[in-house]
Design a protein around this motif. Structure first.
Motif, PDB file in Angstrom:
ATOM      1  N   ARG A   8       0.845  -1.198   0.000  1.00 30.23           N
ATOM      2  CA  ARG A   8       0.000   0.000   0.000  1.00 30.23           C
ATOM      3  C   ARG A   8       0.876   1.242   0.000  1.00 30.23           C
ATOM      4  NH1 ARG A   8      -5.276  -0.178   1.025  1.00 30.23           N
ATOM      5  NH2 ARG A   8      -6.212  -2.210   1.442  1.00 30.23           N
ATOM      6  N   LEU A   9       0.617   2.122  -0.952  1.00 29.75           N
ATOM      7  CA  LEU A   9       1.407   3.337  -1.100  1.00 29.75           C
ATOM      8  C   LEU A   9       0.480   4.521  -1.306  1.00 29.75           C
ATOM      9  CD1 LEU A   9       4.090   1.901  -3.560  1.00 29.75           C
ATOM     10  CD2 LEU A   9       4.430   2.397  -1.119  1.00 29.75           C
ATOM     11  N   SER A  10       0.953   5.690  -0.886  1.00 30.82           N
ATOM     12  CA  SER A  10       0.177   6.912  -1.087  1.00 30.82           C
ATOM     13  C   SER A  10       0.870   7.870  -2.044  1.00 30.82           C
ATOM     14  CB  SER A  10      -0.060   7.622   0.252  1.00 30.82           C
ATOM     15  OG  SER A  10       1.185   7.979   0.849  1.00 30.82           O
ATOM     16  N   GLU A 197      -5.503   1.617  -8.369  1.00 29.97           N
ATOM     17  CA  GLU A 197      -5.564   2.996  -7.891  1.00 29.97           C
ATOM     18  C   GLU A 197      -6.970   3.241  -7.345  1.00 29.97           C
ATOM     19  OE1 GLU A 197      -3.638   6.210 -10.147  1.00 29.97           O
ATOM     20  OE2 GLU A 197      -5.597   7.191 -10.206  1.00 29.97           O
ATOM     21  N   PHE A 198      -7.071   3.467  -6.040  1.00 27.84           N
ATOM     22  CA  PHE A 198      -8.373   3.681  -5.420  1.00 27.84           C
ATOM     23  C   PHE A 198      -8.968   5.021  -5.878  1.00 27.84           C
ATOM     24  CE2 PHE A 198      -8.092   0.964  -1.267  1.00 27.84           C
ATOM     25  CZ  PHE A 198      -7.982  -0.172  -2.048  1.00 27.84           C
ATOM     26  N   LEU A 220      -2.432   2.013  -4.827  1.00 29.91           N
ATOM     27  CA  LEU A 220      -2.193   3.448  -4.647  1.00 29.91           C
ATOM     28  C   LEU A 220      -3.447   4.056  -4.034  1.00 29.91           C
ATOM     29  CD1 LEU A 220      -0.521   6.027  -5.120  1.00 29.91           C
ATOM     30  CD2 LEU A 220      -1.525   6.138  -7.418  1.00 29.91           C
ATOM     31  N   ASP A 221      -3.307   4.548  -2.821  1.00 25.38           N
ATOM     32  CA  ASP A 221      -4.466   5.096  -2.100  1.00 25.38           C
ATOM     33  C   ASP A 221      -4.069   6.405  -1.466  1.00 25.38           C
ATOM     34  OD1 ASP A 221      -6.847   5.536  -0.849  1.00 25.38           O
ATOM     35  OD2 ASP A 221      -6.578   4.007   0.701  1.00 25.38           O
ATOM     36  N   HIS A 222      -4.616   7.478  -1.974  1.00 24.26           N
ATOM     37  CA  HIS A 222      -4.329   8.817  -1.467  1.00 24.26           C
ATOM     38  C   HIS A 222      -5.518   9.688  -1.827  1.00 24.26           C
ATOM     39  CE1 HIS A 222      -2.476  12.831  -1.214  1.00 24.26           C
ATOM     40  NE2 HIS A 222      -1.665  12.275  -0.340  1.00 24.26           N
ATOM     41  N   PRO A 223      -5.897  10.628  -0.965  1.00 25.99           N
ATOM     42  CA  PRO A 223      -7.055  11.485  -1.290  1.00 25.99           C
ATOM     43  C   PRO A 223      -6.965  12.137  -2.664  1.00 25.99           C
ATOM     44  CG  PRO A 223      -6.404  11.832   0.979  1.00 25.99           C
ATOM     45  CD  PRO A 223      -5.370  10.915   0.388  1.00 25.99           C
ATOM     46  N   ALA A 224      -5.748  12.398  -3.136  1.00 26.87           N
ATOM     47  CA  ALA A 224      -5.597  13.034  -4.446  1.00 26.87           C
ATOM     48  C   ALA A 224      -6.072  12.141  -5.576  1.00 26.87           C
ATOM     49  CB  ALA A 224      -4.137  13.431  -4.675  1.00 26.87           C
TER      50      ALA A 224
END
Length: 736
Positions: A8-10, A197-198, A220-224
Motif C-alpha cells: 500500500r502506497l500513497s 488505484e483507489f 495506490l491510495d491517497h485522497p488526491a
C-alpha cells in the motif's frame, strides 16, 4: 505471485519505483478501455519514462479519453470554457495529450485497439500502431504483445461494507480474464505487476466486478486519487436519429434482450422505447403516420407496439447511460438467473417470479431438487429466494429459527408448514443488466452512486468474453447464455452500407482506421446463432462531405467491417430493410428503398448495370418520399413539438452554447470547400452587431472587444453564423 496483502502506497512515484523494481525497465502496460485508467499512476509512470530514456514503455489500451479542445480558433473559443466547466477538476492523461500532439518521446509507444471515432485519422503514428482485434480477442492479443504491467482504477469496498474487496466497476470487461493469464505468466518466470488505484468517486458495483485486494501487487491510495470521473457529454439527437431510434424501438420484443451502443443513435432508441412504454398513444400516432405495419411487416412478426409488460433484459458490452433511463422508466425489468435449468423454466412460463408450493413441485418434476429436501437443495433454493435466507438444513430437517420442519414434499402437513414458515416471497438473485464497461455523463455516475444496494445488485458488470459471444465461460456456459438472451436485439451503428449487404463501421477504403471493430462483429454473429435473435445495424442515410450531401447507402466500397453473409436488418431514418435470407435482388432493392430519394435513381441504375436488379424495375411512388421534409413531418406526427427533443436526457451545454453551437456548425459546413470559404469570408466581412443583439454570445466567445485582425474576423464570422441560423439569442441555461 501476489502476496496475501498488496503493497500500500500513497505516493505515485513510490508506486512507479515498486513497479520498476518488480519488472525492470522494459514495460508493456495494459490499461482498461475508457474510464478505468488509473490516471495518477499512469501519468507518473509516463513522466518517469520521459525523464529516463533507459525505460522502454509500451502502453496498450483503447479509448484514451481527453477533454475536447477544438481545432479552429472558433472551436477553441467555444470549447475552452465548456471543457473547463466539465473537466477542469479531472486530471488529464498526459500520454494521450502527447499522442494527439505527436510529441511522444522515442522510448514510449502507444497502441490502441479502439479509437474515439475519427480522432486519429490524420495521426500516422497511431494509424501505424493500431491493433485490429475483436473485443473478445483483446486479452489474447494483450498477452501476445507481452503485457507485464496492468493498472486499473478501482472502487474500494471498505465504505460499502466489504473491507478487503474492490470493485472493478467500470471495467471488469478485460481485467477479469487478463489477471489470471498474467499470474500464469508470472508462474512461468516472467515478472509482472498489477496496480490498483483507489477512487471513491467510482461507484461500487457488485457481483462479478468484486474481487479481493490481494489480486493486486500494489495499491495506490491517497485522497488526491479521488478525482471526478471523466464525463461524456450528452450528444444532440437529430430528427433523423430520432426516426432511426423509433423504427428500432418497434423491433424490440417484450420479454426480450437488448444490446445497444453509445452515441446519439443509441440515445434515440432509448428515448423511443421509453415513449412506447410510457406514452404509447403518441408513440402509436407516429407509428401510424409512418405506416410502419404496411411498409415494413417485419415489425409485426419480430417486434411490438405495446408497452413492455414483461420488460427487457440488457446484455451489452457497454452499459450506456440509456440502460439506467430504461431501468428508471420501468422498461429494463426482466430478471435473468445464473442457472440454465431455472432460467429455461422461467422462459417457458412454468415458474413465475412469485414463489409458491407449485414452484417446488415444478423444480422437483424437473429433477432440480429432491424430496425429501437435502442440504444442497436447501442452499440452492435459498440462493434463488425460493426459501427464505434464514432457512437451514440440520439433522435431516429444515430449521427456521426455533421451528423444525419435515422436508418431505409429499407430506401435506409438511408442505403446509413449509409454505407458512419457509417459502420466500419471490425469486431473488436475478439481474436485469450484464455489462462489460461504462462511460457516460456525470448524471449517470451519480445515479449509480445513489442507487439503493438492492437495485445495484441487479446490475452485473462482468467479462466481455461472457457477454460478447456464446462460448462457455467461468460465469456461464452456452446453454445459460442462450436461455438468458431470448429474443435478442443487438443494435449497433454503421457509417456506410453497401447494396450487397456489407457494413462499413470502423475504417476507410484507403486503410485508415476511424474507430475499431470493438464488439460489433461478435454481436452480429451471435444474432445469427441465437434462436429468435436479430442483428440491427443503424445509419443515417446521408452525410455531409466537403460541403455536399452524399449517400451512406453505396453501391460498393473498398472496406467492410461486417461481411455480406452476415446481413440482417438495416435501419435508416426512412425505414427498415430486412435482408436475412433474401436473394441478392431483394437485398439491393430493400436497401435502395431506405436510401435518400436524391440518390435512389443512381443506386438503382448501378444495380441494374451490375445485373443485380431487373432492367424493368421502376421505383414505386412511395419510395420516392424519402426526403428531409418527410422526416420533419414524421417527428411532428405525435401532436407535440417536444416529442423528439434534441437532448432527451439532459444537456451539458448552456442555452448560449446551444445557440453558438448551431452557428458554428453552419460555419463549418459553409466553409468545407475552397469556394465556400471565400464566399463565407466575404459575407462575414460585411457583418456587424451595432445594435448589440449578440453581445452576450460574443462575450461568451471572448469576442466582445476583439484585438487583432484574426480576432476581429472571428467576431464577424460568429455574427454571420448567428444571423444565418436565425436563432434568437438564448441566455437561459439548459444544464441538468
Amino acid at each position: 505471485m501476489a502476496a496475501d496483502a498488496p503493497l500500500r502506497l500513497s505516493d505515485t512515484n513510490a508506486c512507479v519505483d515498486a513497479v520498476i523494481e518488480r519488472v525492470g525497465r522494459d514495460i508493456t502496460l495494459g490499461l482498461p478501455l475508457g474510464l478505468g485508467k488509473p490516471v495518477r499512476f499512469v501519468n507518473a509512470l509516463y513522466q518517469r519514462a520521459k525523464d529516463d530514456p533507459s525505460i522502454n514503455l509500451h502502453i496498450v489500451t483503447a479509448l484514451s479519453l481527453l477533454a475536447p479542445t477544438g481545432a479552429s480558433s472558433l472551436e477553441k473559443r467555444f470549447m475552452g470554457p465548456f471543457s473547463e466547466r466539465l473537466f477542469g477538476r479531472i486530471p488529464e492523461l498526459a500520454y494521450a495529450r502527447d499522442v494527439t500532439a505527436n510529441r511522444l518521446p522515442d522510448n514510449v509507444r502507444v497502441s490502441e485497439f479502439f479509437f474515439k471515432a475519427g480522432s486519429f485519422l490524420n495521426n500516422t503514428d497511431q494509424q501505424r500502431n493500431y491493433v485490429c482485434t475483436n473485443y473478445t480477442h483483446a486479452v489474447r492479443d494483450l498477452m501476445a504483445l507481452g503485457v507485464n504491467v496492468v493498472g486499473q482504477m478501482v472502487s474500494p469496498g471498505a465504505d460499502c461494507g466489504q473491507p478487503g474487496k474492490v470493485s472493478l466497476s467500470s471495467n471488469p470487461d478485460l481485467s477479469l480474464d487478463l489477471l489470471p493469464r498474467l499470474r500464469e505468466r508470472e508462474a512461468e518466470g516472467t515478472p509482472v505487476a498489477v496496480v490498483a488505484e483507489f477512487n471513491r468517486e467510482l461507484p461500487f458495483l457488485g457481483n462479478h466486478a468484486v474481487i479481493g485486494e490481494e489480486r493486486f501487487d500494489v495499491v495506490l491510495d491517497h485522497p488526491a486519487t479521488d478525482y471526478p470521473l471523466f464525463s461524456a457529454p450528452q450528444m444532440a439527437v437529430s430528427p433523423e436519429d430520432h426516426l432511426i431510434g423509433f423504427y428500432a424501438s418497434a423491433l424490440l420484443k417484450d420479454g426480450g434482450t437488448l444490446q445497444v451502443g453509445i452515441g446519439s443513435l443509441g440515445a434515440a432508441l432509448v428515448h423511443s422505447a421509453i415513449l412506447r412504454h410510457k406514452d404509447n398513444d403518441r408513440w402509436k400516432a407516429v407509428y401510424q403516420h409512418l405506416k410502419v405495419a404496411e411498409h415494413f411487416p417485419l415489425v409485426e412478426r419480430e417486434g411490438g407496439t405495446e408497452p413492455f409488460s414483461e420488460g427487457l433484459y440488457g446484455c451489452s458490452e457497454m452499459m450506456v447511460d440509456g440502460f439506467y433511463y430504461l431501468l428508471d422508466a420501468g422498461v429494463l425489468t426482466r430478471e435473468v438467473f445464473d442457472h440454465a435449468g431455472l432460467q429455461e423454466l422461467i422462459n417457458r412460463g412454468d415458474i413465475a417470479n412469485q414463489v409458491s408450493l407449485d414452484t417446488l413441485d415444478v423444480l422437483r418434476r424437473e429433477k432440480l431438487i429432491d424430496s425429501p429436501l437435502r442440504a444442497r437443495d436447501v442452499r440452492w433454493l435459498a440462493r434463488f429466494g425460493v426459501l427464505r435466507p434464514e432457512v437451514e438444513f440440520k439433522g435431516g430437517r429444515l430449521r427456521v429459527g426455533e421451528q423444525s420442519l419435515d422436508p418431505d414434499l409429499d407430506n401435506e402437513e409438511s408442505r403446509e408448514a413449509i409454505r407458512t414458515l419457509a417459502l420466500g416471497d419471490r425469486l431473488s438473485g436475478g439481474v436485469v443488466m450484464h455489462g462489460g464497461f461504462y462511460v457516460g455523463p456525470e448524471r449517470f455516475y451519480q445515479a449509480l452512486r445513489d442507487m439503493p444496494e438492492q437495485d445495484r445488485e441487479r446490475l452485473c458488470m462482468t467479462s466481455v468474453n461472457y457477454i460478447n459471444h456464446l462460448y462457455d465461460h467461468e460465469f456461464g456456459n452456452q446453454r445459460l447464455k442462450a436461455a438468458q438472451r431470448v429474443q435478442g436485439r443487438f443494435i449497433n451503428s454503421a457509417m456506410m452500407y453497401t447494396l450487397n449487404g456489407a457494413a462499413v463501421s470502423d475504417g476507410l477504403e484507403d486503410g485508415r482506421v476511424v474507430s475499431g471493430v470493438g464488439g460489433q462483429y461478435n454481436f452480429v454473429a451471435m444474432a445469427h446463432e441465437l434462436p429468435g435473435a436479430r442483428s440491427i445495424l443503424t445509419l443515417r442515410s446521408t452525410r455531409q462531405s466537403r460541403g455536399e450531401t452524399v449517400s451512406n447507402i453505396v453501391f460498393s466500397y473498398g472496406h467492410c467491417t461486417i461481411p455480406r453473409h452476415l446481413r440482417d436488418i438495416v435501419i435508416t431514418e426512412y425505414g427498415i430493410a430486412d435482408l436475412r435470407g433474401q436473394p441478392d435482388e431483394q437485398v439491393y432493392l430493400r436497401l435502395i428503398r431506405i436510401a435518400d430519394s436524391r440518390f435512389q435513381p443512381e443506386l438503382l441504375d448501378q444495380a441494374k448495370k451490375a445485373g443485380k436488379v431487373s432492367r424493368g424495375f421502376r421505383l414505386p411512388p412511395h419510395w420516392r418520399d424519402n426526403t428531409p421534409e418527410a422526416v420533419r413531418d414524421a417527428v411532428s406526427a405525435g401532436g407535440q413539438h417536444d416529442l423528439f427533443p434534441a437532448f432527451p436526457f439532459g444537456c451539458d451545454f448552456t442555452g448560449e452554447e446551444l445557440t453558438l453551437g448551431k452557428a458554428l456548425t453552419f460555419l463549418k459546413t459553409a466553409t468545407a470547400t475552397r469556394r465556400g470559404k471565400l464566399v463565407t469570408l466575404w459575407q462575414a466581412l460585411r457583418e456587424s452587431d451595432e445594435e448589440g443583439q449578440y453581445a452576450a454570445l460574443l462575450e461568451r466567445m471572448g469576442l466582445a472587444n476583439p484585438r487583432g485582425l484574426k480576432a476581429k474576423l472571428d467576431q464577424r464570422l460568429v455574427i454571420h453564423g448567428l444571423r444565418k441560423t436565425d436563432t434568437p439569442p438564448d441566455t437561459g441555461s439548459q444544464e441538468t
